[in-house]
Scaffold this active site. Sequence first.
Site: not given
Ligand code: KDG
Ligand code: MG
Length: 402
Positions: A147, A159, A210, A212, A236, A262, A283, A339, A402
């Site tokens: 990733r 982030y 990702d 996020h 993701e 997640e 996920r 992961e 968001w």
């Molecule tokens: O606690 C939050 C994390 O687990 C997250 O930011 C990790 O997005 C994440 C990932 O895909 O591992």
């Molecule tokens: Mg993630």
Amino acid sequence: MKIVDARVIVTCPGRNFVTLKIVTDEGVTGVGDATLNGRELAVASYLRDHVVPLLIGRDPHRIEDTWQYLFQGAYWRRGPVTMSAIAAVDTALWDILGKVAGLPVYQLLGGRSREGVTVYGHANGETVEEVLSEVARYVDLGYRAVRLQCGVPGLDSTYGVSGDKMFYEPARGTLPEVNVWSTEKYLSFAPTLFARAREEFGPDLKLLHDVHHRLTPIEAARLGKSLEPYALYWMEDPVPADLQEGFRLIREHTTTPIAVGEVFNSIWDCADLIRDQLIDFIRTTVVHAGGITHLRRIFDLAALHQVRSGSHGATDLSPVCMAAALHVDISIPNFGLQEYMRHTDATDEVFPHGYHYADGYLFPSEEPGLGVDIDEEAAARYPYQQAYLPVNRLEDGTVHPW
Ligand code: KDG
Ligand code: MG
């Protein structure tokens, strides 16, 4: 056999973990992960104050019945705190069942469907060059999937991009850190990273990214389209996970595969996404989606609709969760990818485990049960430390809506 004790252990060997240890009258014990990053003590209280009293005297073999009893009995259904607590009980009961049967848990789930569990690692860096050298490190270690997350030029911090390598810790401090976000800067920069990665590593390496949850559906559609030439394995969390309808719009515009889940904690969070084939990878994982019992239910639904698993496995999910996830991963028909963020040495000391990594794969333990435990003496040396996940603000100071 009866449950005679259940201990909730909070420890911070580098980061906070909450673990439930169930003890039976025959001395067999089982462990379950109950860690909810940044909100750990809420789950610890839910377990200690409301769940443990219900477990004493129950037959540990009754896994499904206990799951239903805790889920239906709470009246207040779902949510990350409730479902992490139920997950910890469920996971610990599977661990006990495996030990009683003398079999690793994956054998109780139907046995091996594959030889090893393909994993992906996180390559992150402030610059493209830094990310690419991290990717090279994973390739040298035998990883088949990586990733990629990169700092965005013009933004001070992003982030998912940290100084930590091989493991990942976004939560820290007694107040949340602030990251600044610009969709425009991100969207114009992201394709550059993947163009370079394909150039350097060729067509075979699975590349993941990702988002996020930072985009609107039409922005995510634009990102997916712009990444199509680089054939990502998945994009993701393109949009906030609670906006299920948004995925339809993304799907209409791009063939980049989509992964999400997640932050989901039940099958009802993803049933429509799966049934309408709006995603390619689900996920959800053991700790936040109600344990092995409920995760299997989600993955079975996904199998009917050609959706594969891609369980979350960041560092904030403890080795107990990872051990449990591997038993699920190795046994289900529709496994996609797992992961794998490594844990610190201190975490590995607190959670001795039998799973291991070799040549791009993780292998579950062959010991009876999950093959993981918690060393309570070691755990006691690492007391809880408050830590928060960061908050995103736009360049004008607005909390990212968001
Ligand atoms: O606690 C939050 C994390 O687990 C997250 O930011 C990790 O997005 C994440 C990932 O895909 O591992
Ligand atoms: Mg993630």
